[in-house]
Design an enzyme around this catalytic site. Structure first.
Site, PDB file in Angstrom:
ATOM      1  N   HIS A   1      -9.452   1.533   5.376  1.00 49.42           N
ATOM      2  CA  HIS A   1      -8.141   1.736   6.016  1.00 49.42           C
ATOM      3  C   HIS A   1      -8.307   2.733   7.167  1.00 49.42           C
ATOM      4  CE1 HIS A   1      -3.964   2.811   6.646  1.00 49.42           C
ATOM      5  NE2 HIS A   1      -3.646   1.708   6.004  1.00 49.42           N
TER       6      HIS A   1
ATOM      7  N   GLY B   1       3.016  -0.949   4.212  1.00 48.65           N
ATOM      8  CA  GLY B   1       3.039   0.473   3.875  1.00 48.65           C
ATOM      9  C   GLY B   1       4.452   0.908   3.528  1.00 48.65           C
ATOM     10  N   GLY B   2       5.121   1.575   4.461  1.00 46.36           N
ATOM     11  CA  GLY B   2       6.440   2.168   4.225  1.00 46.36           C
ATOM     12  C   GLY B   2       7.436   1.244   3.536  1.00 46.36           C
TER      13      GLY B   2
ATOM     14  N   GLU C   1      -5.011  -4.396  10.918  1.00 42.57           N
ATOM     15  CA  GLU C   1      -3.968  -3.375  11.038  1.00 42.57           C
ATOM     16  C   GLU C   1      -4.204  -2.580  12.320  1.00 42.57           C
ATOM     17  OE1 GLU C   1      -2.277  -2.402   6.852  1.00 42.57           O
ATOM     18  OE2 GLU C   1      -3.853  -0.969   7.324  1.00 42.57           O
TER      19      GLU C   1
ATOM     20  N   ASN D   1       0.874  -1.184   0.000  1.00 41.81           N
ATOM     21  CA  ASN D   1       0.000   0.000   0.000  1.00 41.81           C
ATOM     22  C   ASN D   1       0.903   1.223   0.000  1.00 41.81           C
ATOM     23  OD1 ASN D   1      -1.773   2.072   0.467  1.00 41.81           O
ATOM     24  ND2 ASN D   1      -2.341   1.425   2.545  1.00 41.81           N
ATOM     25  N   TRP D   2       1.011   1.839  -1.157  1.00 48.47           N
ATOM     26  CA  TRP D   2       1.923   2.978  -1.285  1.00 48.47           C
ATOM     27  C   TRP D   2       1.406   4.245  -0.608  1.00 48.47           C
ATOM     28  CZ3 TRP D   2       3.745   2.945  -7.153  1.00 48.47           C
ATOM     29  CH2 TRP D   2       4.700   1.926  -7.316  1.00 48.47           C
ATOM     30  N   LYS D   3       0.137   4.260  -0.250  1.00 48.95           N
ATOM     31  CA  LYS D   3      -0.470   5.469   0.324  1.00 48.95           C
ATOM     32  C   LYS D   3      -0.213   6.651  -0.635  1.00 48.95           C
ATOM     33  CE  LYS D   3      -0.048   3.305   4.775  1.00 48.95           C
ATOM     34  NZ  LYS D   3       0.045   3.405   6.223  1.00 48.95           N
TER      35      LYS D   3
ATOM     36  N   GLU E   1      -6.589   5.141   8.077  1.00 50.01           N
ATOM     37  CA  GLU E   1      -6.360   6.542   7.700  1.00 50.01           C
ATOM     38  C   GLU E   1      -7.605   7.140   7.052  1.00 50.01           C
ATOM     39  OE1 GLU E   1      -2.780   5.765   5.487  1.00 50.01           O
ATOM     40  OE2 GLU E   1      -1.787   5.191   7.353  1.00 50.01           O
TER      41      GLU E   1
ATOM     42  N   SER F   1       3.850  -1.616  10.386  1.00 53.73           N
ATOM     43  CA  SER F   1       5.306  -1.705  10.609  1.00 53.73           C
ATOM     44  C   SER F   1       5.882  -3.080  10.305  1.00 53.73           C
ATOM     45  CB  SER F   1       5.667  -1.263  12.040  1.00 53.73           C
ATOM     46  OG  SER F   1       5.322   0.095  12.224  1.00 53.73           O
TER      47      SER F   1
ATOM     48  N   GLY G   1       2.956   2.713  10.723  1.00 56.59           N
ATOM     49  CA  GLY G   1       3.925   3.796  10.531  1.00 56.59           C
ATOM     50  C   GLY G   1       4.680   4.182  11.787  1.00 56.59           C
TER      51      GLY G   1
END
Ligand code: 13P
Length: 251
Positions: A95, A234-235, A167, A10-12, A97, A213, A173
């Site tokens: 999600h 993610g990251g 999640e 998930n590149w966000k 966010e 993470s 993150g």
């Protein structure tokens, strides 16, 4: 039954077109016969271009969100129908966010899932508790309510068409991943709820991914848990080496 694992990036809201194209070219040349399914969730604006550029047959492409409605006067929104029309395979829904910054409630999340299923996009339904809830020890009740007010409203046939991602918000993150024990406990709990609501078969077949993470160092121990079927990354999905290492950890 052993479920095939899934690693999803998930590149966000990261990477421009040039960076994304470089990432894709490198992954295309290095990723051969992974032991798991691999999915990529770039921003809307990059999706169609990346799908055009990609000549491999490993990656499945998805969006990070879709509208809760079919079409109409919703400036700035993108519908499930539009995503399907450009050949997108999947969509992340609910999600944390989106829930936190865009006010998405469980009933809206349900509408989005219904839209996705209607247009044959595989929804990746996200659930997970914030830190304050975990500190109170109420994480199971919290996640149960998220399920009850969204995917539990779906008919049994729809269950074979979804992926769940657990999640925990406090792990996203932050560098503070859930331990394998914490992840396993929640994943087994989610699976038991699915079994009670639908059937043992539905529960056995449902892929439940862990997100928060996840990185090349912790992926193997998380993915080794019997109810953890891979990860939503993610990251670490932004860096080709890290993403490929995480894919390797899913063997
Ligand atoms: P991080 O891997 O950056 O913690 O993000 C997880 C996530 O939110 C994936 O959807």
């Amino acid at each position: 039954m052993s479920r095939r694992k899934i690693v999803a990036g998930n590149w966000k809201m990261n990477l421009d077109l040039t960076e994304a194209a470089e990432w894709l070219a490198e992954v295309e040349s290095r990723l051969r016969n992974p032991a798991c399914d691999v999915m990529l969730f770039p921003s809307f604006i990059l999706l169609a271009d990346l799908m055009d550029m990609y000549e491999g047959d490993v990656l499945l492409f998805g969006a990070q969100n879709c509208s809760h409605l079919e079409s109409g006067a919703l400036t700035g929104e993108v519908s499930a129908m539009q995503l399907a029309s450009v050949g997108v395979d999947s969509v992340i829904i609910g999600h944390s966010e989106r829930r936190e910054y865009f006010g998405e409630t469980n009933p809206i999340v349900l509408q989005k899932i219904q839209q996705a299923i209607k247009h044959e996009l595989m929804p990746v339904f996200c659930c997970g508790e914030p830190l304050a809830v975990r500190n109170e020890g109420k994480q199971k009740e919290f996640v149960k309510l998220q399920l009850e007010e969204s995917i539990f409203q779906l008919p049994a046939v729809a269950l074979s068409e979804i992926i769940v991602a657990y999640e925990p918000v406090w792990a996203i993150g932050t560098g503070l991943n859930a331990t394998p024990e914490q992840a396993q406990e929640m994943h087994a709990f989610i699976r038991s709820l699915i079994a009670a609501k639908y059937s043992d078969d539905a529960a056995t077949q449902l892929p439940i991914l862990y997100g928060g993470s996840c990185n090349p160092t912790n992926a193997k121990s998380l993915f080794a848990c019997p109810d953890v079927d891979g990860g939503l990354i993610g990251g670490a999905s932004l860096k080709v080496n890290d993403f490929l290492s995480i894919i390797d950890a899913a063997r």
